[in-house]
Design a protein around this motif. Structure first.
Motif, mmCIF file in Angstrom:
data_model
loop_
_atom_site.group_PDB
_atom_site.id
_atom_site.type_symbol
_atom_site.label_atom_id
_atom_site.label_comp_id
_atom_site.label_asym_id
_atom_site.label_seq_id
_atom_site.Cartn_x
_atom_site.Cartn_y
_atom_site.Cartn_z
ATOM 1 N N PRO A 42 20.729 -20.169 41.110
ATOM 2 C CA PRO A 42 20.202 -20.899 39.950
ATOM 3 C C PRO A 42 19.898 -22.361 40.256
ATOM 4 C CG PRO A 42 21.996 -19.496 39.265
ATOM 5 C CD PRO A 42 21.957 -19.441 40.769
ATOM 6 N N LEU A 43 20.699 -23.000 41.120
ATOM 7 C CA LEU A 43 20.391 -24.369 41.528
ATOM 8 C C LEU A 43 19.082 -24.405 42.316
ATOM 9 C CD1 LEU A 43 21.246 -27.347 41.722
ATOM 10 C CD2 LEU A 43 22.554 -26.751 43.777
ATOM 11 N N LEU A 44 18.891 -23.417 43.182
ATOM 12 C CA LEU A 44 17.631 -23.322 43.916
ATOM 13 C C LEU A 44 16.462 -23.087 42.963
ATOM 14 C CD1 LEU A 44 16.197 -23.205 46.662
ATOM 15 C CD2 LEU A 44 16.673 -20.743 46.700
ATOM 16 N N PHE A 45 16.708 -22.340 41.886
ATOM 17 C CA PHE A 45 15.680 -22.139 40.859
ATOM 18 C C PHE A 45 15.266 -23.460 40.237
ATOM 19 C CE2 PHE A 45 15.532 -21.877 36.140
ATOM 20 C CZ PHE A 45 14.213 -21.430 36.003
ATOM 21 N N ALA A 46 16.235 -24.310 39.912
ATOM 22 C CA ALA A 46 15.920 -25.613 39.322
ATOM 23 C C ALA A 46 15.127 -26.481 40.296
ATOM 24 C CB ALA A 46 17.208 -26.319 38.903
ATOM 25 N N ILE A 47 15.531 -26.469 41.565
ATOM 26 C CA ILE A 47 14.810 -27.261 42.563
ATOM 27 C C ILE A 47 13.401 -26.732 42.760
ATOM 28 C CG2 ILE A 47 14.800 -27.937 44.998
ATOM 29 C CD1 ILE A 47 17.867 -27.810 44.915
ATOM 30 N N THR A 48 13.258 -25.406 42.768
ATOM 31 C CA THR A 48 11.940 -24.795 42.989
ATOM 32 C C THR A 48 10.973 -25.112 41.866
ATOM 33 O OG1 THR A 48 12.959 -22.994 44.243
ATOM 34 C CG2 THR A 48 10.730 -22.622 43.406
ATOM 35 N N THR A 49 11.456 -25.093 40.614
ATOM 36 C CA THR A 49 10.562 -25.410 39.501
ATOM 37 C C THR A 49 10.020 -26.841 39.620
ATOM 38 O OG1 THR A 49 12.486 -26.047 38.158
ATOM 39 C CG2 THR A 49 11.672 -23.790 37.932
ATOM 40 N N PHE A 74 14.903 -35.492 37.269
ATOM 41 C CA PHE A 74 15.713 -34.937 36.181
ATOM 42 C C PHE A 74 14.925 -33.946 35.326
ATOM 43 C CE2 PHE A 74 18.448 -39.046 36.102
ATOM 44 C CZ PHE A 74 19.049 -38.642 37.287
ATOM 45 N N GLN A 75 13.726 -33.599 35.742
ATOM 46 C CA GLN A 75 12.910 -32.682 34.955
ATOM 47 C C GLN A 75 13.571 -31.311 34.770
ATOM 48 O OE1 GLN A 75 9.951 -33.567 33.418
ATOM 49 N NE2 GLN A 75 10.268 -31.628 32.366
ATOM 50 N N PRO A 76 14.182 -30.699 35.810
ATOM 51 C CA PRO A 76 14.878 -29.426 35.567
ATOM 52 C C PRO A 76 15.990 -29.535 34.542
ATOM 53 C CG PRO A 76 14.545 -29.776 37.922
ATOM 54 C CD PRO A 76 14.170 -31.051 37.241
ATOM 55 N N ILE A 77 16.700 -30.682 34.520
ATOM 56 C CA ILE A 77 17.750 -30.864 33.524
ATOM 57 C C ILE A 77 17.145 -30.948 32.131
ATOM 58 C CG2 ILE A 77 19.610 -32.393 32.770
ATOM 59 C CD1 ILE A 77 19.946 -33.255 35.669
ATOM 60 N N ALA A 78 16.038 -31.680 32.008
ATOM 61 C CA ALA A 78 15.360 -31.781 30.708
ATOM 62 C C ALA A 78 14.868 -30.411 30.247
ATOM 63 C CB ALA A 78 14.194 -32.765 30.811
ATOM 64 N N ASP A 79 14.327 -29.622 31.163
ATOM 65 C CA ASP A 79 13.868 -28.284 30.794
ATOM 66 C C ASP A 79 15.027 -27.411 30.336
ATOM 67 O OD1 ASP A 79 11.294 -28.987 31.461
ATOM 68 O OD2 ASP A 79 11.398 -28.156 33.486
ATOM 69 N N ALA A 270 14.042 -18.634 28.621
ATOM 70 C CA ALA A 270 14.487 -19.256 29.865
ATOM 71 C C ALA A 270 15.125 -18.229 30.788
ATOM 72 C CB ALA A 270 15.474 -20.383 29.562
ATOM 73 N N LEU A 271 15.805 -17.227 30.230
ATOM 74 C CA LEU A 271 16.398 -16.182 31.050
ATOM 75 C C LEU A 271 15.318 -15.342 31.738
ATOM 76 C CD1 LEU A 271 19.400 -14.905 28.885
ATOM 77 C CD2 LEU A 271 19.488 -16.272 30.973
ATOM 78 N N PHE A 272 14.232 -15.049 31.034
ATOM 79 C CA PHE A 272 13.120 -14.344 31.670
ATOM 80 C C PHE A 272 12.542 -15.178 32.814
ATOM 81 C CE2 PHE A 272 12.778 -11.629 27.826
ATOM 82 C CZ PHE A 272 12.681 -10.414 28.460
ATOM 83 N N PHE A 273 12.393 -16.443 32.557
ATOM 84 C CA PHE A 273 11.879 -17.363 33.577
ATOM 85 C C PHE A 273 12.811 -17.398 34.785
ATOM 86 C CE2 PHE A 273 10.381 -21.784 34.741
ATOM 87 C CZ PHE A 273 9.091 -21.366 35.063
ATOM 88 N N LEU A 274 14.119 -17.465 34.516
ATOM 89 C CA LEU A 274 15.113 -17.470 35.581
ATOM 90 C C LEU A 274 15.088 -16.163 36.355
ATOM 91 C CD1 LEU A 274 17.650 -18.613 37.035
ATOM 92 C CD2 LEU A 274 19.012 -17.680 35.141
ATOM 93 N N GLY A 275 15.036 -15.034 35.640
ATOM 94 C CA GLY A 275 15.031 -13.729 36.291
ATOM 95 C C GLY A 275 13.825 -13.529 37.184
ATOM 96 N N GLU A 276 12.677 -14.049 36.762
ATOM 97 C CA GLU A 276 11.465 -13.916 37.575
ATOM 98 C C GLU A 276 11.615 -14.659 38.901
ATOM 99 O OE1 GLU A 276 7.032 -15.625 37.049
ATOM 100 O OE2 GLU A 276 7.634 -14.177 35.500
#
Length: 402
Positions: A42-49, A74-79, A270-276
């Motif tokens: 999930p941390l890699l997901f935030a960095i990738t976005t 801080f954009q992933p945190i805001a999202d 957000a869970l769908f986005f994370l799962g993808e």
């Protein structure tokens, strides 16, 4: 010093497990193995976005995130905060239970796939004898979750998007599995750990007596004709399985608004986005395991670098490729998508199994390379010309209003 650095997480796990009674060791060991996966990816997901939005901004000659925090870091945190605080709206006629379970099932299936991925030396959650089979069995649950989301929403757009997504996933899951058969044939095992071990070692040159041997060519399966073709077919099918551009038809905004999750909002979306993204990471990790040597270093003089560093370096490289493709290729039509799967990728995947057999039984040397390349190249050209004659991939023309 190299071995402890490479095994620092394994040693730390054994050290932490020593503080609990022996009867609790199995449970403690499982928790200490699962928690890092639940944190790292999930941390890699935030960095990738963040990297994807910045990369696409650069490709499209515009600004990416640059306001929230320094350089937009801080954009992933805001999202995440926005997703947690947005209202969860459920259609009145929806099946509330299935509507709630669909995104959870999608994320759970993505996380379960990481159980058999060797992230580093001695760093795999479960070394199953049928690890590759388990990976694809768990991945098939995604189709069920997508159908649950589309059907439970009671919307014709979400149902149409779900049907398109399932048709696409099933069509590309067949060549995705067949592309891995060549690796199983050569490795003689379905265990992901054994497959990585089969790709250890290097070929290289002998220097003078004081320097010795330097390995410059790794024994990765991708450096064979059947391995290269299998890797290309696997990545194309993996892109379609992940619903990534140019195969992002299940969420075609111009046709079905937002696909199977149109009726989702807030944290469920957000869970769908994370799962993808987790699914994209998992298939990329399997491609690394099957074709790119897993956690093995590309050169023998780089083996001092920890193995998990090489795994994530390869993973980030493949993610960069996904981002680059998204920023440069347009979306395919539905007929182009299906014809590419059934009339080109599937026949090539089956033919590649024949090539792997020829490679195995022929003696080593230039003749083996020549025969395998010819067997691959001629059908590839013929199938491409056949698709072109059917005008399935004609050049698009655009008309603009004056």
């Amino acid at each position: 010093m190299t071995f402890p650095l490479d095994q620092i997480f394994v040693v730390a796990k054994q050290w932490m497990r020593g503080y609990v009674p022996p009867i609790a060791w199995p449970v403690t060991s499982a928790i200490l193995s699962v928690v890092p996966i639940l944190i790292a990816f999930p941390l890699l997901f935030a960095i990738t976005t963040l990297l994807e939005r910045k990369g696409l901004g650069r490709i499209q000659n515009r600004y990416g995130p640059n306001r929230t925090g320094p350089w937009g870091l801080f954009q992933p945190i805001a999202d995440g905060v926005k997703s947690l605080t947005k209202e969860d709206i459920v259609p009145l006629t929806a099946d509330h239970a299935v509507h709630f379970l669909a995104p959870l099932l999608l994320v759970a299936a993505a996380f379960l796939a990481y159980a058999v991925l060797p992230i580093g030396r001695n760093m795999v959650l479960v070394d199953l004898n049928a690890g590759v089979l388990y990976f694809f069995a768990v991945g098939s649950v995604v189709e069920l979750a997508v159908f649950m989301a589309g059907w439970s929403s009671r919307s014709k757009y979400s149902l149409l998007g779900a049907m398109r997504a399932i048709a696409q996933m099933i069509s590309y899951e067949v060549p995705l599995v067949l592309a891995t058969v060549v690796v199983i044939m050569q490795a003689g095992s379905l265990s992901t750990v054994s497959i990585v071990e089969k790709q250890e070692g290097y070929s290289g040159i002998w220097l003078h007596a004081h320097s010795g041997f330097i390995g410059i060519i790794p024994h990765w399966f991708v450096f064979t004709p059947w391995g290269f073709v299998g890797f290309v077919l696997f990545m194309i099918a993996a892109t379609a399985e992940s619903n990534r551009s140019p195969f992002d038809l299940p969420e075609g905004e111009s046709e079905i608004i937002a696909g199977y999750y149109i009726e989702y909002s807030g944290f469920k979306f957000a869970l769908f986005f994370l799962g993808e993204y987790l699914g994209m990471f998992a298939t990329s990790g399997m491609a690394i395991t099957l074709f790119l040597g897993g956690w093995n270093a590309p050169f023998s003089f780089f083996t001092w670098i920890p193995t998990y560093v090489w795994f994530f370096a390869k993973l980030l490289t493949l993610i960069g490729g996904f981002i680059w493709i998204r920023g440069t290729l347009p979306r395919l039509r539905m007929d182009q998508l299906m014809n590419l799967a059934w009339e080109f990728i599937l026949p090539m995947a089956i033919l590649n199994m024949l090539v792997a057999g020829v490679w195995h039984f022929m003696p080593g040397g230039p003749l083996r390379w020549l025969v395998c390349i010819v067997i691959i190249a001629i059908p590839c050209v013929l199938l491409s010309r056949r698709l072109k004659r059917k005008k399935k991939f004609e050049i698009r023309t655009y008309s603009f209003a004056n």
